[in-house]
Design an enzyme around this catalytic site. Structure first.
Site, PDB file in Angstrom:
ATOM      1  N   ASP A  35       0.816  -1.222   0.000  1.00 20.70           N
ATOM      2  CA  ASP A  35       0.000   0.000   0.000  1.00 20.70           C
ATOM      3  C   ASP A  35       0.844   1.264   0.000  1.00 20.70           C
ATOM      4  OD1 ASP A  35      -2.239  -1.503  -0.015  1.00 20.70           O
ATOM      5  OD2 ASP A  35      -2.861  -1.083   2.039  1.00 20.70           O
ATOM      6  N   LYS A 119      -8.332   2.360  10.532  1.00 19.26           N
ATOM      7  CA  LYS A 119      -8.746   2.067   9.154  1.00 19.26           C
ATOM      8  C   LYS A 119      -8.492   0.584   8.893  1.00 19.26           C
ATOM      9  CE  LYS A 119      -8.212   3.724   4.382  1.00 19.26           C
ATOM     10  NZ  LYS A 119      -7.943   2.438   3.737  1.00 19.26           N
ATOM     11  N   GLU A 176     -16.653  -2.837   6.652  1.00 18.19           N
ATOM     12  CA  GLU A 176     -15.506  -3.577   6.143  1.00 18.19           C
ATOM     13  C   GLU A 176     -15.616  -5.038   6.568  1.00 18.19           C
ATOM     14  OE1 GLU A 176     -12.074  -2.102   3.902  1.00 18.19           O
ATOM     15  OE2 GLU A 176     -13.784  -1.070   4.785  1.00 18.19           O
ATOM     16  N   LYS A 301     -12.901  11.668  10.750  1.00 14.78           N
ATOM     17  CA  LYS A 301     -14.110  12.197  10.116  1.00 14.78           C
ATOM     18  C   LYS A 301     -14.592  13.443  10.850  1.00 14.78           C
ATOM     19  CE  LYS A 301     -15.750   7.598   8.714  1.00 14.78           C
ATOM     20  NZ  LYS A 301     -16.819   6.594   8.838  1.00 14.78           N
ATOM     21  N   LYS A 325      -2.184   8.110   7.239  1.00 11.45           N
ATOM     22  CA  LYS A 325      -1.337   6.939   7.003  1.00 11.45           C
ATOM     23  C   LYS A 325      -0.052   7.028   7.825  1.00 11.45           C
ATOM     24  CE  LYS A 325      -2.345   4.530   3.738  1.00 11.45           C
ATOM     25  NZ  LYS A 325      -3.157   3.328   3.577  1.00 11.45           N
ATOM     26  N   CYS A 419      22.438 -29.089   0.974  1.00 12.00           N
ATOM     27  CA  CYS A 419      22.739 -30.461   0.537  1.00 12.00           C
ATOM     28  C   CYS A 419      22.854 -30.586  -0.976  1.00 12.00           C
ATOM     29  CB  CYS A 419      21.691 -31.430   1.065  1.00 12.00           C
ATOM     30  SG  CYS A 419      20.058 -31.228   0.304  1.00 12.00           S
TER      31      CYS A 419
END
EC number: 6.5.1.2
Length: 692
Positions: A35, A119, A176, A301, A325, A419
């Site tokens: 992201d 979020k 969500e 918000k 973020k 190996c």
């Protein structure tokens, strides 16, 4: 003119790249980049378009992915128009950007307040109700049209998708859908098909009945089970057209949704000003690694709906909300080398050596690359700059190249680095395995796992000492550890310094011998463990701690476990075909049988008190809220008492153990007449259960 043509070409290149990423993310559930890399590229495109808008027609600008949400719908579900656009959110990466966003709201309303919550990194879903009945469930799609996945939404647990609500007005809510991290881990999805919980949630929610995704056979078996939908959970956060329901604020809308039985995130806050917002963001940032679900930032918000119309929106996002973020989890450094290592199951992991860089407060010099396909998809090149990210892991992960390259310059490893056996691809083609059962690295890692904290917990047998014991021929398998006591003279001889030969007479004076005696005491103590720890220590592919605990309910020792019909576990306790097949393969293997024969002679005294049959459980518990001890501790107490624990409140739940800041489970329990108890009552119940 030449410069303009170069800029135009660069913008077109970025658009094509983002369109491709959008298609893989929204439609294929297979994100090609992290992201943070996506966000950086999108911001670069937006900046170039703002500064060079004159290079394109209005139609071309409107078609840019910077102006659209999601991607074109390509699935077979019915395509349905949203009642109002299902927009994305603009992003802020600093307090300054957040202040700039809030300025307009404060100009309109001086007493404006804010609502803040994590979020969730899941799948957006819009639910429609008429006369209290769920009639439609739309995915985001391209923001204007979504897919009607009602047929699948109806299969999700009522706790997370209410099919009926006590409200007769037409209602639309948005939220969500996600799979929590512990469930994802127990399902052993890993890189078989889904890269993370979000991909898993999307793959299940958007599964078309007559459509089989192109994945490996084991994953198809898993996806075909109707019971998969029980893994999906939800958080709802938007009430569409709140004025119709006389709701005036985001805070009130959350309470409204909670009272109707919708899951809402308990980790949220109404903030009086930006200082309060910044403080709560810091709290979320500190606690996010302890959450059982992935978040990719914080949503802020405007709380008062009365100014939403004046705030307005663009074609892509509203001005009434913004996503903050966490950018400091990404760093830029140089990729110096890539090398492969082998795990206890023979699986190959690619590791990266990077130029040391400080990330999240610690100095990092290495990173992980899950498999070669990951390297190919990111087109990683040695001796070039890359982005790395730390999200709760001890070793961070490379998430993309800083610059664009046509392909990687690192070739796939074809032979085992230890190996030299030829590596074999998994059915999915994503993973590689060394299948040489005598590979020294596989043997080493199996013993390391056997002695680890969650298995037999033999602290004195760390990896370096195990390597030394293998090198000196003192052990060749995990079982040999229990017979070290019979090899004391050999240990003295082979571990002694050649210039100072140790004897039994001076052995007590040697720190080395004291250390060995300490080790032998730990080995003896390891014979008195819970049976599930030994099961976990066997290192059976796809069998983690949770599965090991469940197996210990059906078998009380190795002999019973070896004779258990594992097919009886199908569709029970999250045991899918992948785990069943792994168990059958393990116990049918000749080398494993030899190891088990040896372990049966050790003389274990298992302490386990788990029930051999879950149906005999004396009570069923669920938990909500923060308790005085870690939740895992209460789950252990419940299971060891002979009771059963479930994440969700159902009709079969007998008791809901309530802590601080409890969520919506309390309302579910009240409606179902389930007894709600505190910690004191809980321990009284456990105590009394032992008397009966």
């Amino acid at each position: 003119m030449k410069k303009n043509s170069q800029i135009r070409a660069k913008i077109i290149e970025l658009r094509e790249k983002i369109e491709k990423w959008n298609h893989h993310y929204y439609q294929l559930q297979n994100p090609l980049v992290d992201d943070l890399v996506y966000d950086k590229t999108l911001r670069e495109l937006e900046k170039l378009e703002r500064e060079n808008f004159f290079l394109f027609s209005l139609e071309e600008l409107n078609q840019s992915p910077s102006q659209k949400v999601g991607s074109k719908i390509t699935s077979k579900f019915e395509k349905v128009a949203h009642s109002s656009p299902m927009l994305s959110l603009n992003k802020a990466y600093s307090n300054e950007e957040l202040e700039k966003w809030a300025k307009k709201a404060r100009e309109i309303l001086k007493t404006v307040t804010f609502f803040v919550e994590p979020k969730i990194d899941g799948i957006a879903l819009s639910l429609f109700y008429q006369n209290g009945n769920l009639i439609k469930a739309l995915t985001r799609g391209d923001g204007v049209f979504g897919e009607n996945v009602l047929v699948n939404a109806l299969k999700i647990n009522d706790e997370f998708i209410p099919k009926k609500i006590n409200y007769l007005e037409d209602l639309e809510v948005r939220g969500e859908i996600y799979i929590d991290n512990s469930t994802f881990a127990s399902l052993q999805l890993e890189t078989k098909k889904f890269k993370n919980p979000r991909n898993a949630a999307s793959g299940i929610l958007r599964r078309y009945k007559n459509h089989k995704p192109k994945i490996d056979a084991k994953s198809i078996k898993f996806l075909e089970e109707e019971s998969d939908f029980r893994y999906l959970k939800s958080f709802f956060y938007t009430l569409v057209n709140p004025e119709k329901h006389k709701i005036n604020s985001q805070f009130d809308s959350i309470n409204f949704l909670r009272n109707l039985g919708f899951q809402v995130n308990p980790f949220q806050k109404k903030c009086s000003d930006l200082k309060d917002v910044f403080n709560f963001i810091s709290i979320i940032k500190q606690k996010r690694d302890f959450l059982n679900y992935n978040i990719d930032g914080v949503v802020v918000k405007v709380n008062e709906f009365s100014i939403y119309e004046k705030l307005g929106s663009t074609s892509k996002f509203p001005h009434s909300a913004i996503a903050f973020k966490f950018e400091d989890d990404i760093a830029k450094t140089k990729l110096l080398a890539i090398f492969a290592t082998i795990g206890r199951t023979g699986k190959v992991t690619y590791n990266a050596k990077i130029e040391p860089v400080t990330l999240a407060g610690s100095k990092i010099s290495s990173a992980i690359l899950p498999n070669y396909s990951y390297i190919e998809n990111l087109k990683l090149n040695l001796n070039t700059e890359v982005y790395i990210k730390k999200a709760g892991e001890i070793i961070p992960q490379i998430i993309g190249s800083v610059h664009n390259y046509p392909k990687t310059n690192f070739s796939i490893v074809k032979n085992c680095p230890k190996c030299n056996s030829e590596l074999v691809n998994s059915e999915s083609g994503l993973d590689q395995f060394c299948q040489n059962q005598f590979c020294p690295e596989i043997i080493l890692q199996k013993i390391v796992h056997f002695c680890s904290k969650n298995a037999l917990n033999i602290e004195s047998l760390a990896q370096k000492r195990i390597e030394k014991f293998l090198e000196k021929g003192l052990i060749s398998s995990a079982c040999d550890i229990f017979y070290l006591k019979d090899k004391l003279e050999l240990i003295y001889e082979r571990l002694s310094n050649k210039n100072q030969l140790l004897t039994k007479q001076n052995a007590s004076q040697s720190m080395q011998i004291k250390s060995i005696m300490k080790l032998l005491n730990e080995v003896e103590r390891a014979k008195n463990i819970d049976f599930y720890r030994l099961i976990f220590g066997l290192g059976i592919r796809n069998v983690g701690l949770k599965a090991a605990k469940i197996l210990s309910r059906y078998a009380s020792n190795l002999s019973e476990l070896r004779n258990l019909d594992f097919n009886l576990l199908k569709n029970q306790h999250d045991f899918g075909p992948v785990i069943i097949e792994s168990l059958i393969d393990y116990f049918n293997n000749q080398k494993n049988s030899e190891q088990l024969n040896c372990l049966e002679t050790v003389g274990f005294n298992f302490k386990t008190t788990f029930l051999t049959n879950q149906s005999n459980s004396w009570a069923s518990f669920a938990i909500s809220g923060k308790l005085s001890k870690p939740r895992d501790e209460y789950v252990r107490i419940i299971e060891e008492s002979g009771a059963s624990f479930h994440e969700s409140v159902t009709k079969k739940t007998d008791f809901l153990l309530l802590g601080q800041s409890a969520g919506s489970k309390i309302e579910k329990a009240k409606k179902a007449g389930i007894k709600i108890i505190n910690e004191v009552q809980f321990f009284d119940l456990i105590k009394n259960s032992k008397k009966t």
